[in-house]
Write a protein that holds these residues in place. Structure first.
Motif, PDB file in Angstrom:
ATOM      1  N   MET A 106       0.846  -1.170   0.000  1.00 51.89           N
ATOM      2  CA  MET A 106       0.000   0.000   0.000  1.00 51.89           C
ATOM      3  C   MET A 106       0.896   1.239   0.000  1.00 51.89           C
ATOM      4  O   MET A 106       1.606   1.479   0.952  1.00 51.89           O
ATOM      5  N   ARG A 107       0.862   1.979  -1.098  1.00 53.41           N
ATOM      6  CA  ARG A 107       1.743   3.143  -1.214  1.00 53.41           C
ATOM      7  C   ARG A 107       1.020   4.437  -1.565  1.00 53.41           C
ATOM      8  O   ARG A 107       1.490   5.511  -1.281  1.00 53.41           O
ATOM      9  N   SER A 108      -0.144   4.366  -2.213  1.00 58.52           N
ATOM     10  CA  SER A 108      -0.869   5.559  -2.649  1.00 58.52           C
ATOM     11  C   SER A 108      -2.038   5.813  -1.700  1.00 58.52           C
ATOM     12  O   SER A 108      -2.929   4.975  -1.567  1.00 58.52           O
ATOM     13  N   LEU A 109      -2.024   6.974  -1.037  1.00 51.08           N
ATOM     14  CA  LEU A 109      -3.023   7.278  -0.027  1.00 51.08           C
ATOM     15  C   LEU A 109      -3.708   8.604  -0.325  1.00 51.08           C
ATOM     16  O   LEU A 109      -3.123   9.482  -0.953  1.00 51.08           O
ATOM     17  N   LEU A 110      -4.938   8.729   0.130  1.00 52.96           N
ATOM     18  CA  LEU A 110      -5.706   9.963  -0.016  1.00 52.96           C
ATOM     19  C   LEU A 110      -6.022  10.498   1.370  1.00 52.96           C
ATOM     20  O   LEU A 110      -6.505   9.763   2.232  1.00 52.96           O
ATOM     21  N   VAL A 111      -5.748  11.780   1.590  1.00 53.58           N
ATOM     22  CA  VAL A 111      -6.100  12.443   2.842  1.00 53.58           C
ATOM     23  C   VAL A 111      -7.244  13.403   2.546  1.00 53.58           C
ATOM     24  O   VAL A 111      -7.162  14.213   1.626  1.00 53.58           O
ATOM     25  N   ILE A 112      -8.307  13.287   3.315  1.00 54.32           N
ATOM     26  CA  ILE A 112      -9.447  14.187   3.168  1.00 54.32           C
ATOM     27  C   ILE A 112      -9.466  15.100   4.383  1.00 54.32           C
ATOM     28  O   ILE A 112      -9.542  14.639   5.520  1.00 54.32           O
ATOM     29  N   ARG A 113      -9.365  16.400   4.105  1.00 59.58           N
ATOM     30  CA  ARG A 113      -9.354  17.393   5.182  1.00 59.58           C
ATOM     31  C   ARG A 113     -10.243  18.551   4.759  1.00 59.58           C
ATOM     32  O   ARG A 113     -10.074  19.101   3.684  1.00 59.58           O
ATOM     33  N   VAL A 114     -11.187  18.903   5.611  1.00 58.96           N
ATOM     34  CA  VAL A 114     -12.119  19.980   5.286  1.00 58.96           C
ATOM     35  C   VAL A 114     -11.551  21.333   5.675  1.00 58.96           C
ATOM     36  O   VAL A 114     -11.589  22.268   4.904  1.00 58.96           O
ATOM     37  N   GLU A 115     -11.008  21.427   6.884  1.00 58.61           N
ATOM     38  CA  GLU A 115     -10.473  22.703   7.354  1.00 58.61           C
ATOM     39  C   GLU A 115      -8.959  22.604   7.460  1.00 58.61           C
ATOM     40  O   GLU A 115      -8.428  21.572   7.859  1.00 58.61           O
ATOM     41  N   PRO A 116      -8.249  23.673   7.115  1.00 54.22           N
ATOM     42  CA  PRO A 116      -6.788  23.635   7.253  1.00 54.22           C
ATOM     43  C   PRO A 116      -6.379  23.531   8.713  1.00 54.22           C
ATOM     44  O   PRO A 116      -7.055  24.051   9.593  1.00 54.22           O
ATOM     45  N   THR A 117      -5.290  22.800   8.932  1.00 57.73           N
ATOM     46  CA  THR A 117      -4.767  22.655  10.288  1.00 57.73           C
ATOM     47  C   THR A 117      -4.077  23.951  10.692  1.00 57.73           C
ATOM     48  O   THR A 117      -3.298  24.517   9.942  1.00 57.73           O
ATOM     49  N   ILE A 118      -4.364  24.428  11.906  1.00 61.75           N
ATOM     50  CA  ILE A 118      -3.778  25.674  12.397  1.00 61.75           C
ATOM     51  C   ILE A 118      -2.741  25.328  13.458  1.00 61.75           C
ATOM     52  O   ILE A 118      -3.009  24.547  14.370  1.00 61.75           O
ATOM     53  N   ALA A 119      -1.586  25.899  13.336  1.00 57.26           N
ATOM     54  CA  ALA A 119      -0.505  25.625  14.282  1.00 57.26           C
ATOM     55  C   ALA A 119      -0.832  26.231  15.643  1.00 57.26           C
ATOM     56  O   ALA A 119      -1.469  27.273  15.742  1.00 57.26           O
ATOM     57  N   ALA A 120      -0.369  25.573  16.710  1.00 52.29           N
ATOM     58  CA  ALA A 120      -0.597  26.042  18.075  1.00 52.29           C
ATOM     59  C   ALA A 120       0.120  27.370  18.308  1.00 52.29           C
ATOM     60  O   ALA A 120      -0.378  28.247  18.970  1.00 52.29           O
ATOM     61  N   SER A 121       1.312  27.507  17.749  1.00 55.11           N
ATOM     62  CA  SER A 121       2.023  28.784  17.815  1.00 55.11           C
ATOM     63  C   SER A 121       2.529  29.105  16.418  1.00 55.11           C
ATOM     64  O   SER A 121       2.563  28.248  15.552  1.00 55.11           O
ATOM     65  N   SER A 122       2.920  30.325  16.202  1.00 55.57           N
ATOM     66  CA  SER A 122       3.320  30.733  14.854  1.00 55.57           C
ATOM     67  C   SER A 122       4.585  30.007  14.395  1.00 55.57           C
ATOM     68  O   SER A 122       4.828  29.879  13.206  1.00 55.57           O
ATOM     69  N   ASP A 123       5.439  29.538  15.335  1.00 56.29           N
ATOM     70  CA  ASP A 123       6.681  28.863  14.974  1.00 56.29           C
ATOM     71  C   ASP A 123       6.469  27.381  14.660  1.00 56.29           C
ATOM     72  O   ASP A 123       7.234  26.789  13.906  1.00 56.29           O
ATOM     73  N   ALA A 124       5.451  26.788  15.248  1.00 53.62           N
ATOM     74  CA  ALA A 124       5.245  25.347  15.104  1.00 53.62           C
ATOM     75  C   ALA A 124       4.560  25.029  13.772  1.00 53.62           C
ATOM     76  O   ALA A 124       3.613  25.684  13.379  1.00 53.62           O
ATOM     77  N   ILE A 125       5.069  24.019  13.101  1.00 55.70           N
ATOM     78  CA  ILE A 125       4.446  23.525  11.873  1.00 55.70           C
ATOM     79  C   ILE A 125       3.673  22.274  12.261  1.00 55.70           C
ATOM     80  O   ILE A 125       4.244  21.337  12.824  1.00 55.70           O
ATOM     81  N   PRO A 126       2.369  22.274  12.014  1.00 56.75           N
ATOM     82  CA  PRO A 126       1.570  21.129  12.452  1.00 56.75           C
ATOM     83  C   PRO A 126       1.982  19.852  11.724  1.00 56.75           C
ATOM     84  O   PRO A 126       2.352  19.883  10.546  1.00 56.75           O
ATOM     85  N   LEU A 127       1.933  18.750  12.449  1.00 53.22           N
ATOM     86  CA  LEU A 127       2.234  17.453  11.843  1.00 53.22           C
ATOM     87  C   LEU A 127       0.944  16.921  11.235  1.00 53.22           C
ATOM     88  O   LEU A 127       0.033  16.519  11.943  1.00 53.22           O
ATOM     89  N   THR A 128       0.883  16.986   9.940  1.00 52.21           N
ATOM     90  CA  THR A 128      -0.304  16.532   9.216  1.00 52.21           C
ATOM     91  C   THR A 128      -0.075  15.110   8.719  1.00 52.21           C
ATOM     92  O   THR A 128       1.061  14.656   8.622  1.00 52.21           O
ATOM     93  N   PRO A 129      -1.136  14.419   8.372  1.00 58.61           N
ATOM     94  CA  PRO A 129      -0.961  13.055   7.871  1.00 58.61           C
ATOM     95  C   PRO A 129      -0.104  13.005   6.613  1.00 58.61           C
ATOM     96  O   PRO A 129       0.736  12.115   6.470  1.00 58.61           O
TER      97      PRO A 129
END
Length: 197
Positions: free
Chosen positions: A1-24
């Motif tokens: 299994m190598r090809s995956l689809l991520v479904i996200r309705v709203e963009p992920t917002i970082a907790a602080s301006s420096d942190a980059i959220p870990l998305t799937p």
């Protein structure tokens, strides 16, 4: 299994301006998976046909809607849910969803854990599909049985015969007409209902 689809309705917002959220897509991409992301229903239905699994990066409130949406497109891939830290802190009541999911991914997973989770999700998906098919077959048999029982009752009443004789009569009629027994039974019940009204 190598090809995956991520479904996200709203963009992920970082907790602080420096942190980059870990998305799937970041986590899966870093572990060698090809990931496509969408928020559009139309695009999700198209892309899910090409993907080997779909990951729902959604709140639990939205999960049921998207599972139904993907079900309309006859998606034939495992469905997993991305359990982000903000969702993990939700109440137990909010976890009561009526959707069939095949697995859960979390941001803390490492490569082998992701691999095995996807593997077990695929296995769970195949079992779930087999159960659904068996359930449909059983429901169909019960429906057939209902028509046959109604036809037997009508024949017993009209011809003053026993249940086993009514069953034999139905079976003989079905063989003579080269039809399924349930088709003959349905015709008898419908004709009787028409004459009674």
């Amino acid at each position: 299994m190598r090809s995956l689809l991520v479904i996200r309705v709203e963009p992920t917002i970082a907790a602080s301006s420096d942190a980059i959220p870990l998305t799937p897509e970041r986590l899966l991409g870093a572990n060698g998976y090809h990931v496509q992301v969408t928020a559009s229903e139309t695009e999700a239905l198209k892309l899910s046909a090409e993907a080997e699994a779909s990951i729902l990066h959604l709140s639990l409130v939205d999960v049921e809607y998207w599972v139904r949406c993907l079900g309309k497109g006859k998606t034939n891939t495992p469905l997993l849910w991305w359990c982000a830290p903000d969702t993990a802190s939700s109440s137990v009541e909010s976890c009561e969803v009526e959707a069939s999911l095949d697995g859960i991914l979390t941001p803390s997973m490492i490569g082998p854990e992701i691999h095995w989770t996807l593997h077990f999700a695929a296995k769970r998906y195949m079992e779930r599909k087999q159960w659904e098919q068996e359930r449909k077959q059983l429901q169909s048999r019960l429906e057939d049985r209902k028509w046959i029982d109604m036809a037997k009752a009508i024949l017993c009443d009209l011809k003053q015969i026993s249940e086993s004789e009514a069953y034999d009569l139905l079976r003989k009629r079905a063989m003579d007409e080269r039809k399924r027994m349930v088709d003959v039974a349905t015709a008898i019940v419908k004709a009787h209902q028409l004459l009674q009204s």
